[in-house]
Structures are given as structure tokens and as C-alpha cells.
Scaffold this motif. Structure first.
Motif, PDB file in Angstrom:
ATOM      1  N   MET A 126       3.268  25.263  14.193  1.00 16.36           N
ATOM      2  CA  MET A 126       2.394  24.131  14.522  1.00 16.36           C
ATOM      3  C   MET A 126       2.124  23.258  13.302  1.00 16.36           C
ATOM      4  SD  MET A 126       0.709  22.424  16.705  1.00 16.36           S
ATOM      5  CE  MET A 126       0.783  23.531  18.112  1.00 16.36           C
ATOM      6  N   ALA A 127       2.059  23.897  12.130  1.00 15.25           N
ATOM      7  CA  ALA A 127       1.801  23.118  10.924  1.00 15.25           C
ATOM      8  C   ALA A 127       2.877  22.070  10.696  1.00 15.25           C
ATOM      9  CB  ALA A 127       1.710  24.055   9.719  1.00 15.25           C
ATOM     10  N   ALA A 128       4.102  22.337  11.208  1.00 15.52           N
ATOM     11  CA  ALA A 128       5.193  21.387  11.022  1.00 15.52           C
ATOM     12  C   ALA A 128       4.925  20.060  11.701  1.00 15.52           C
ATOM     13  CB  ALA A 128       6.500  21.986  11.557  1.00 15.52           C
ATOM     14  N   ALA A 129       4.024  20.058  12.707  1.00 12.94           N
ATOM     15  CA  ALA A 129       3.742  18.832  13.450  1.00 12.94           C
ATOM     16  C   ALA A 129       2.792  17.898  12.718  1.00 12.94           C
ATOM     17  CB  ALA A 129       3.159  19.190  14.824  1.00 12.94           C
ATOM     18  N   VAL A 130       2.174  18.365  11.642  1.00  7.02           N
ATOM     19  CA  VAL A 130       1.143  17.556  10.969  1.00  7.02           C
ATOM     20  C   VAL A 130       1.721  16.257  10.429  1.00  7.02           C
ATOM     21  CG1 VAL A 130      -0.431  17.465   9.015  1.00  7.02           C
ATOM     22  CG2 VAL A 130      -0.320  19.527  10.425  1.00  7.02           C
ATOM     23  N   LEU A 131       2.818  16.340   9.677  1.00  2.84           N
ATOM     24  CA  LEU A 131       3.370  15.135   9.066  1.00  2.84           C
ATOM     25  C   LEU A 131       3.888  14.135  10.098  1.00  2.84           C
ATOM     26  CD1 LEU A 131       5.124  16.510   5.849  1.00  2.84           C
ATOM     27  CD2 LEU A 131       2.976  15.252   6.049  1.00  2.84           C
ATOM     28  N   PRO A 132       4.642  14.561  11.128  1.00  7.67           N
ATOM     29  CA  PRO A 132       5.042  13.590  12.151  1.00  7.67           C
ATOM     30  C   PRO A 132       3.852  12.910  12.828  1.00  7.67           C
ATOM     31  CG  PRO A 132       6.333  15.589  12.360  1.00  7.67           C
ATOM     32  CD  PRO A 132       5.271  15.875  11.343  1.00  7.67           C
ATOM     33  N   ALA A 187      10.997   5.596  11.793  1.00  5.32           N
ATOM     34  CA  ALA A 187       9.900   5.715  10.825  1.00  5.32           C
ATOM     35  C   ALA A 187      10.419   5.614   9.397  1.00  5.32           C
ATOM     36  CB  ALA A 187       9.153   7.031  11.032  1.00  5.32           C
ATOM     37  N   LEU A 188      11.576   6.203   9.167  1.00  2.76           N
ATOM     38  CA  LEU A 188      12.166   6.157   7.832  1.00  2.76           C
ATOM     39  C   LEU A 188      12.516   4.718   7.447  1.00  2.76           C
ATOM     40  CD1 LEU A 188      12.900   8.145   5.606  1.00  2.76           C
ATOM     41  CD2 LEU A 188      15.191   8.315   6.601  1.00  2.76           C
ATOM     42  N   LEU A 217      -1.713   0.834  -3.918  1.00  2.04           N
ATOM     43  CA  LEU A 217      -1.082   0.574  -2.626  1.00  2.04           C
ATOM     44  C   LEU A 217       0.375   1.032  -2.633  1.00  2.04           C
ATOM     45  CD1 LEU A 217      -1.601  -0.652   0.170  1.00  2.04           C
ATOM     46  CD2 LEU A 217      -0.715  -2.815  -0.711  1.00  2.04           C
ATOM     47  N   VAL A 218       1.034   0.865  -3.762  1.00  4.08           N
ATOM     48  CA  VAL A 218       2.408   1.355  -3.882  1.00  4.08           C
ATOM     49  C   VAL A 218       2.442   2.872  -3.709  1.00  4.08           C
ATOM     50  CG1 VAL A 218       4.406   1.565  -5.401  1.00  4.08           C
ATOM     51  CG2 VAL A 218       3.094  -0.572  -5.354  1.00  4.08           C
ATOM     52  N   ILE A 219       1.484   3.551  -4.332  1.00  6.03           N
ATOM     53  CA  ILE A 219       1.413   5.013  -4.216  1.00  6.03           C
ATOM     54  C   ILE A 219       1.147   5.414  -2.772  1.00  6.03           C
ATOM     55  CG2 ILE A 219       0.076   7.052  -4.863  1.00  6.03           C
ATOM     56  CD1 ILE A 219      -0.372   5.712  -7.601  1.00  6.03           C
ATOM     57  N   ARG A 220       0.227   4.696  -2.096  1.00  2.00           N
ATOM     58  CA  ARG A 220      -0.081   4.998  -0.695  1.00  2.00           C
ATOM     59  C   ARG A 220       1.158   4.853   0.183  1.00  2.00           C
ATOM     60  NH1 ARG A 220      -4.195   1.319   2.772  1.00  2.00           N
ATOM     61  NH2 ARG A 220      -2.293   0.084   3.074  1.00  2.00           N
ATOM     62  N   ASN A 221       1.895   3.769  -0.016  1.00  2.00           N
ATOM     63  CA  ASN A 221       3.104   3.569   0.781  1.00  2.00           C
ATOM     64  C   ASN A 221       4.191   4.568   0.413  1.00  2.00           C
ATOM     65  OD1 ASN A 221       1.670   1.360   1.724  1.00  2.00           O
ATOM     66  ND2 ASN A 221       3.468   0.043   1.821  1.00  2.00           N
ATOM     67  N   GLY A 222       4.210   4.972  -0.868  1.00  2.00           N
ATOM     68  CA  GLY A 222       5.167   5.998  -1.260  1.00  2.00           C
ATOM     69  C   GLY A 222       4.876   7.329  -0.594  1.00  2.00           C
ATOM     70  N   ALA A 223       3.585   7.650  -0.468  1.00  2.00           N
ATOM     71  CA  ALA A 223       3.205   8.896   0.217  1.00  2.00           C
ATOM     72  C   ALA A 223       3.598   8.850   1.685  1.00  2.00           C
ATOM     73  CB  ALA A 223       1.701   9.124   0.069  1.00  2.00           C
ATOM     74  N   LEU A 224       3.424   7.685   2.307  1.00  2.00           N
ATOM     75  CA  LEU A 224       3.819   7.546   3.711  1.00  2.00           C
ATOM     76  C   LEU A 224       5.330   7.666   3.862  1.00  2.00           C
ATOM     77  CD1 LEU A 224       2.864   6.975   6.594  1.00  2.00           C
ATOM     78  CD2 LEU A 224       3.141   4.526   6.120  1.00  2.00           C
ATOM     79  N   LEU A 225       6.071   7.082   2.919  1.00  2.00           N
ATOM     80  CA  LEU A 225       7.528   7.216   2.950  1.00  2.00           C
ATOM     81  C   LEU A 225       7.944   8.677   2.790  1.00  2.00           C
ATOM     82  CD1 LEU A 225      10.419   6.148   2.914  1.00  2.00           C
ATOM     83  CD2 LEU A 225      10.125   5.605   0.472  1.00  2.00           C
ATOM     84  N   ALA A 226       7.264   9.404   1.905  1.00  2.00           N
ATOM     85  CA  ALA A 226       7.576  10.827   1.723  1.00  2.00           C
ATOM     86  C   ALA A 226       7.327  11.605   3.007  1.00  2.00           C
ATOM     87  CB  ALA A 226       6.737  11.399   0.573  1.00  2.00           C
ATOM     88  N   ALA A 227       6.240  11.276   3.697  1.00  2.00           N
ATOM     89  CA  ALA A 227       5.957  11.942   4.980  1.00  2.00           C
ATOM     90  C   ALA A 227       7.034  11.613   5.998  1.00  2.00           C
ATOM     91  CB  ALA A 227       4.586  11.510   5.487  1.00  2.00           C
ATOM     92  N   ALA A 228       7.538  10.375   5.990  1.00  2.00           N
ATOM     93  CA  ALA A 228       8.606  10.000   6.922  1.00  2.00           C
ATOM     94  C   ALA A 228       9.908  10.721   6.587  1.00  2.00           C
ATOM     95  CB  ALA A 228       8.808   8.488   6.880  1.00  2.00           C
ATOM     96  N   ILE A 229      10.189  10.900   5.294  1.00  2.00           N
ATOM     97  CA  ILE A 229      11.383  11.650   4.893  1.00  2.00           C
ATOM     98  C   ILE A 229      11.289  13.098   5.375  1.00  2.00           C
ATOM     99  CG2 ILE A 229      12.640  12.575   2.908  1.00  2.00           C
ATOM    100  CD1 ILE A 229      11.923   9.984   1.413  1.00  2.00           C
ATOM    101  N   ALA A 230      10.101  13.696   5.220  1.00  2.00           N
ATOM    102  CA  ALA A 230       9.905  15.065   5.700  1.00  2.00           C
ATOM    103  C   ALA A 230      10.058  15.137   7.218  1.00  2.00           C
ATOM    104  CB  ALA A 230       8.526  15.566   5.276  1.00  2.00           C
ATOM    105  N   THR A 231       9.586  14.107   7.899  1.00  2.00           N
ATOM    106  CA  THR A 231       9.726  14.063   9.366  1.00  2.00           C
ATOM    107  C   THR A 231      11.199  13.981   9.759  1.00  2.00           C
ATOM    108  OG1 THR A 231       7.571  12.994   9.624  1.00  2.00           O
ATOM    109  CG2 THR A 231       9.144  12.725  11.430  1.00  2.00           C
ATOM    110  N   ALA A 232      11.977  13.166   9.035  1.00  2.00           N
ATOM    111  CA  ALA A 232      13.411  13.072   9.310  1.00  2.00           C
ATOM    112  C   ALA A 232      14.105  14.404   9.053  1.00  2.00           C
ATOM    113  CB  ALA A 232      14.022  11.965   8.454  1.00  2.00           C
TER     114      ALA A 232
END
Length: 317
Positions: free
Chosen positions: A1-7, A75-76, A113-128
Motif C-alpha cells: 500500500m505504501a507504493a501508492a503514496v507517490l502516485p 505525469a513524467l 520553486l525549482v526545488i519544489r518542482n524537482g521533488a514533484l518530478l522525482a515523484a513522477a519518475i518513481a511513479t513511472a
């Protein structure tokens, strides 16, 4: 279930961003202009981008393995694009409002803001990566949750609910009318005239910079507003006297330019932040900005008050 957090995190962010952009499409077009997109493609991107964000969020939250994979790819692409344009603007030293969440978020271009968007991109990479590994989808995982997994399901549902409440609260705070029992407050001149708008040519400028050479009247209008249309016709017919008038438009640019082609060069767009800073809640409304960048008169609301302001300004011009 923890795997669903990032998506779920990626989906909720995209969903909120998409809804916010749809609610304030004119401001989305202004943000795209500030990022340097060619004017010819801005209307199309402003129309497609919000629905694309919502569609990707739906695929991530509701799709099975194949649809989830499509959502992860989308998302990626989206988060990668967001990261690139924000990082490029930050590298240039820009500090304008990004419009990432429409008018619900007034975050400016900055390293944070760059860091925030980078974190979101990292979450999208993990989702992919989850999609490549055969993740069954968020909905399937939630449907099969039992025992301890149910706690994760509750936490995910709470996160979605809190995010939705935050978004709704932000929208309400910016759109709630002022109580008739409370006298209007005079906006702070420096803060209000420092807000940015987009000119008809696509340039981003502050309100105060519009009055560098002469005092400037800003009239806030909305296509379809009867009193606004009467004012626009008077200006077209040169019945307002020797007054420098620009029109801050809330509404569709194409509709305005088609109805008033002679005034197209006087239009200002992406004006929601200026309206909020000035306390303008209805149209027509007007304010006069003096040569010192301060508010010389107004803001006033209503057709009668705007006409009186134009008349007084013409007498002193």
C-alpha cells in the motif's frame, strides 16, 4: 500500500493544478506569456494543459495497469516540462508569479520553486518506475486493502480530502464578496501597483510601470457586462475626452478583440492578481495610477462612478 503514496501525491497535485487553471484561464495565458511561450500557441496550451493535468490524474487514480502506465508517462512529461520552464526562468533571474496553481498559489520563480518542482518530478519518475515494474494501479490496490493496508487507504483518502479543502478554501478566500456592512479598505499603493499584468503585445509589466510617462487610467471590464460594453463603445467613439485609458480584461481575449478590434492594443490580461490587490470585486471598475506609481484616484466600482472618474481625470489632463 505504501507504493501508492507517490502516485496519489502526483495525481492530487496535477488535479488541483488543472482545476485551478480552468477556473482562471486568462491568468494561465498570462503565465504562459511570462514563461516566453510564443503568443500564437498560448491560447491552445491554456486550453489543453489543464484538461491534460486532470486526465493524467484520473488515469493515475482510477486506471488499471495499462492506463496507470499511460498516466505515469503523462505525469513524467508534464512534471518534466514544468521543471524545465521554471528552472530556465530562475536561471535568467526572473521573479514573476509562476501561475502553477492558477490564482490559488502566488508562488514566484525562485530556487525554492525549482526545488519544489524537482521533488514533484522525482515523484513522477518513481511513479513511472512503478508502472514499469507492473504496478496494478491505485484503485486496484485500494480495493484489495486489508488490515494494516486499510490504514494506508485512510491516510491516502485524508490527504486527498485535505488537499481538496485547501484548494476550495483558497478559491473562496479570493472570491468571497466583501460584506456590505464593512467599509472598503484602501489598498496599499506600493503593493497594489507592483502587481504584474500582461499587455496586448505579450509583455509582462507592473501596473506602476504603465504610468511612467503620464498618469494612467485602468478600467476593469468583462466581456458580456452591459455597463462595460457601454464604456468600451464610448472610448471607441472618443467620448471620454483626453484620457489615457487601458482596459484590464477578465474574460476571453478572442471575444474582446472580435467585439472591439480598435481597442485590442489597449487591453491588459492576466489581471486577477491586480484585481485582488486593488480590491476590485466587480466590473466595471477603475483606478488612476499617477506618475509616481501611486494610486492617484480610486479604485471605484460601477458605471456611474467610473464615468465620473474619467470625467475628473479628463479635466485635469
Amino acid at each position: 500500500m505504501a507504493a501508492a503514496v507517490l502516485p496519489v501525491l502526483v495525481a492530487v497535485v496535477l488535479l488541483v493544478a488543472g482545476v485551478a487553471k480552468i477556473r482562471h484561464r486568462a491568468d494561465t495565458r498570462g503565465a504562459l506569456g511570462r514563461f516566453g511561450f510564443p503568443p500564437v500557441v498560448i491560447p491552445t496550451i491554456a486550453l489543453v494543459l489543464p484538461w491534460g493535468e486532470i486526465a493524467v490524474a484520473a488515469l493515475l487514480l482510477l486506471g488499471g495497469p495499462l492506463l496507470f502506465a499511460l498516466g505515469a508517462a503523462g505525469a513524467l512529461v508534464l512534471t518534466g516540462g514544468f521543471f524545465f520552464v521554471v528552472a530556465r526562468a530562475a536561471r535568467k533571474g526572473e521573479t514573476f508569479e509562476c501561475g502553477c496553481f492558477g490564482t490559488w498559489d502566488h508562488g514566484r520563480i525562485s530556487p525554492l520553486l525549482v526545488i519544489r518542482n524537482g521533488a514533484l518530478l522525482a515523484a513522477a519518475i518513481a511513479t513511472a518506475a512503478l508502472a514499469v515494474a507492473g504496478f496494478p494501479g491505485v484503485s486496484a490496490m485500494l480495493a484489495g486493502a486489508t488490515g494494516a493496508d486499510a490504514q494506508w487507504a485512510v491516510m491516502l483518502a485524508a490527504a486527498i480530502g485535505l488537499t481538496a479543502l485547501f484548494a476550495a478554501a483558497g478559491a473562496s478566500a479570493r472570491s468571497a464578496p466583501t460584506s456590505l456592512a464593512e467599509p472598503p479598505t484602501q489598498p496599499d499603493a506600493q503593493d497594489a501597483t507592483a502587481t504584474e499584468v500582461v499587455t496586448a503585445s505579450g509583455a509582462v509589466t507592473r501596473l506602476r510601470d504603465l504610468a511612467l510617462q503620464h498618469p494612467q487610467v485602468i478600467v476593469f471590464v468583462r466581456p458580456g457586462c452591459g455597463s462595460c460594453e457601454d464604456l468600451l463603445r464610448d472610448v471607441e467613439n472618443d467620448q471620454t475626452g483626453p484620457v489615457n485609458v487601458l482596459f484590464a480584461l477578465s474574460g476571453d481575449r478572442t471575444v474582446f478583440e472580435t467585439a472591439h478590434p480598435g481597442l485590442a492594443s489597449r487591453a491588459l490580461y492576466a489581471v486577477q492578481a491586480a484585481r485582488s490587490a486593488l480590491g476590485v470585486s466587480k466590473t466595471p471598475a477603475a483606478v488612476v495610477i499617477g506618475l509616481n506609481g501611486a494610486i492617484a484616484a480610486g479604485p471605484v466600482s460601477g458605471a456611474v462612478a467610473v464615468r465620473e472618474l474619467l470625467a475628473r481625470t479628463a479635466q485635469t489632463a
